[in-house]
Scaffold this motif. Structure first.
Motif, PDB file in Angstrom:
ATOM      1  N   LYS A 186      30.214 -11.967  45.338  1.00  0.00           N
ATOM      2  CA  LYS A 186      30.060 -12.845  46.372  1.00  0.00           C
ATOM      3  C   LYS A 186      30.752 -14.140  46.265  1.00  0.00           C
ATOM      4  CE  LYS A 186      26.982 -14.433  50.159  1.00  0.00           C
ATOM      5  NZ  LYS A 186      25.645 -14.546  50.493  1.00  0.00           N
ATOM      6  N   SER A 187      30.191 -14.655  45.038  1.00  0.00           N
ATOM      7  CA  SER A 187      30.737 -16.020  44.805  1.00  0.00           C
ATOM      8  C   SER A 187      32.224 -16.240  44.654  1.00  0.00           C
ATOM      9  CB  SER A 187      30.027 -16.562  43.507  1.00  0.00           C
ATOM     10  OG  SER A 187      30.583 -15.744  42.383  1.00  0.00           O
ATOM     11  N   VAL A 188      32.930 -15.101  44.188  1.00  0.00           N
ATOM     12  CA  VAL A 188      34.448 -15.043  43.970  1.00  0.00           C
ATOM     13  C   VAL A 188      35.125 -15.213  45.419  1.00  0.00           C
ATOM     14  CG1 VAL A 188      36.321 -13.736  43.038  1.00  0.00           C
ATOM     15  CG2 VAL A 188      34.221 -14.019  41.591  1.00  0.00           C
ATOM     16  N   ALA A 189      34.341 -14.122  46.028  1.00  0.00           N
ATOM     17  CA  ALA A 189      35.054 -14.000  47.688  1.00  0.00           C
ATOM     18  C   ALA A 189      34.895 -15.368  48.298  1.00  0.00           C
ATOM     19  CB  ALA A 189      34.138 -12.897  48.148  1.00  0.00           C
ATOM     20  N   ILE A 190      33.648 -16.006  48.114  1.00  0.00           N
ATOM     21  CA  ILE A 190      33.636 -17.263  48.888  1.00  0.00           C
ATOM     22  C   ILE A 190      34.459 -18.228  48.235  1.00  0.00           C
ATOM     23  CG2 ILE A 190      31.994 -19.265  49.100  1.00  0.00           C
ATOM     24  CD1 ILE A 190      29.822 -17.374  48.943  1.00  0.00           C
ATOM     25  N   GLU A 191      34.914 -18.323  47.006  1.00  0.00           N
ATOM     26  CA  GLU A 191      35.580 -19.069  46.346  1.00  0.00           C
ATOM     27  C   GLU A 191      37.158 -18.883  47.029  1.00  0.00           C
ATOM     28  OE1 GLU A 191      36.933 -19.388  41.865  1.00  0.00           O
ATOM     29  OE2 GLU A 191      34.944 -19.799  42.024  1.00  0.00           O
ATOM     30  N   LYS A 192      37.673 -17.871  47.055  1.00  0.00           N
ATOM     31  CA  LYS A 192      39.063 -17.284  47.583  1.00  0.00           C
ATOM     32  C   LYS A 192      39.077 -17.843  49.090  1.00  0.00           C
ATOM     33  CE  LYS A 192      43.059 -15.541  47.182  1.00  0.00           C
ATOM     34  NZ  LYS A 192      43.951 -16.237  46.340  1.00  0.00           N
ATOM     35  N   ALA A 193      37.956 -17.524  49.835  1.00  0.00           N
ATOM     36  CA  ALA A 193      38.263 -17.819  51.219  1.00  0.00           C
ATOM     37  C   ALA A 193      37.998 -19.371  51.487  1.00  0.00           C
ATOM     38  CB  ALA A 193      36.896 -17.323  51.946  1.00  0.00           C
ATOM     39  N   GLU A 194      37.235 -20.032  50.534  1.00  0.00           N
ATOM     40  CA  GLU A 194      37.283 -21.578  50.701  1.00  0.00           C
ATOM     41  C   GLU A 194      38.808 -21.981  50.579  1.00  0.00           C
ATOM     42  OE1 GLU A 194      34.524 -22.805  47.793  1.00  0.00           O
ATOM     43  OE2 GLU A 194      33.121 -23.526  49.367  1.00  0.00           O
ATOM     44  N   GLN A 195      39.456 -21.622  49.610  1.00  0.00           N
ATOM     45  CA  GLN A 195      40.848 -21.907  49.152  1.00  0.00           C
ATOM     46  C   GLN A 195      41.662 -21.377  50.239  1.00  0.00           C
ATOM     47  OE1 GLN A 195      42.254 -19.687  45.625  1.00  0.00           O
ATOM     48  NE2 GLN A 195      44.311 -20.841  45.957  1.00  0.00           N
ATOM     49  N   MET A 196      41.910 -20.478  50.726  1.00  0.00           N
ATOM     50  CA  MET A 196      42.628 -20.038  51.872  1.00  0.00           C
ATOM     51  C   MET A 196      42.223 -20.948  53.034  1.00  0.00           C
ATOM     52  SD  MET A 196      42.467 -15.798  51.409  1.00  0.00           S
ATOM     53  CE  MET A 196      42.173 -15.587  53.051  1.00  0.00           C
ATOM     54  N   ALA A 197      41.025 -21.374  53.512  1.00  0.00           N
ATOM     55  CA  ALA A 197      40.663 -22.111  54.558  1.00  0.00           C
ATOM     56  C   ALA A 197      41.143 -23.617  54.363  1.00  0.00           C
ATOM     57  CB  ALA A 197      39.314 -22.034  54.652  1.00  0.00           C
ATOM     58  N   GLN A 198      41.073 -23.971  53.278  1.00  0.00           N
ATOM     59  CA  GLN A 198      41.471 -25.374  53.023  1.00  0.00           C
ATOM     60  C   GLN A 198      43.109 -25.458  52.981  1.00  0.00           C
ATOM     61  OE1 GLN A 198      39.654 -26.277  49.199  1.00  0.00           O
ATOM     62  NE2 GLN A 198      37.829 -27.112  50.119  1.00  0.00           N
ATOM     63  N   GLU A 199      43.872 -24.524  52.759  1.00  0.00           N
ATOM     64  CA  GLU A 199      45.383 -24.465  52.716  1.00  0.00           C
ATOM     65  C   GLU A 199      45.632 -24.268  54.342  1.00  0.00           C
ATOM     66  OE1 GLU A 199      46.330 -21.216  50.008  1.00  0.00           O
ATOM     67  OE2 GLU A 199      46.086 -22.596  48.192  1.00  0.00           O
ATOM     68  N   ASN A 200      44.827 -23.851  55.082  1.00  0.00           N
ATOM     69  CA  ASN A 200      45.079 -23.722  56.603  1.00  0.00           C
ATOM     70  C   ASN A 200      44.332 -24.482  57.241  1.00  0.00           C
ATOM     71  OD1 ASN A 200      47.301 -21.363  55.991  1.00  0.00           O
ATOM     72  ND2 ASN A 200      45.585 -20.653  55.003  1.00  0.00           N
ATOM     73  N   LYS A 201      44.436 -25.721  57.155  1.00  0.00           N
ATOM     74  CA  LYS A 201      43.503 -26.871  58.046  1.00  0.00           C
ATOM     75  C   LYS A 201      44.111 -26.789  59.609  1.00  0.00           C
ATOM     76  CE  LYS A 201      41.547 -29.439  54.222  1.00  0.00           C
ATOM     77  NZ  LYS A 201      41.461 -30.667  53.547  1.00  0.00           N
ATOM     78  N   PRO A 202      43.556 -26.984  60.559  1.00  0.00           N
ATOM     79  CA  PRO A 202      42.002 -26.663  60.708  1.00  0.00           C
ATOM     80  C   PRO A 202      41.430 -25.514  60.377  1.00  0.00           C
ATOM     81  CG  PRO A 202      42.786 -27.159  62.904  1.00  0.00           C
ATOM     82  CD  PRO A 202      44.008 -27.218  61.770  1.00  0.00           C
ATOM     83  N   SER A 203      40.522 -25.114  59.801  1.00  0.00           N
ATOM     84  CA  SER A 203      39.972 -23.859  59.817  1.00  0.00           C
ATOM     85  C   SER A 203      38.535 -23.900  59.705  1.00  0.00           C
ATOM     86  CB  SER A 203      40.578 -23.106  58.923  1.00  0.00           C
ATOM     87  OG  SER A 203      40.409 -23.763  57.464  1.00  0.00           O
TER      88      SER A 203
END
Length: 65
Positions: A31-48
């Motif tokens: 789960k922690s790895v999935a959260i890390e990846k999702a955070e990275q994608m969300a930050q790269e595509n602001k606003p999200s």
């Protein structure tokens, strides 16, 4: 605003990262790895917005970027 989510697979043996309620993009063992990846994608595509679910598919946390 793009919507990202981290949610468990059917038997909770892995975690999906989903974008905009479409088909899952990736499956992760932890789960922690999935959260890390999702955070990275969300930050790269602001606003999200990122929703994180628990093993019962209930939203336990929401983050906005």
């Amino acid at each position: 605003m793009k919507q990202y989510s981290v949610e468990p697979n059917k038997d909770v043996t892995g975690w999906f990262v989903k974008i905009e309620d479409t088909a899952p993009t990736d499956l992760y063992d932890e789960k922690s790895v999935a959260i890390e990846k999702a955070e990275q994608m969300a930050q790269e595509n602001k606003p999200s917005k990122l929703s994180i679910q628990d093993e019962y598919k209930e939203v336990i946390e929401e983050r906005t970027y």
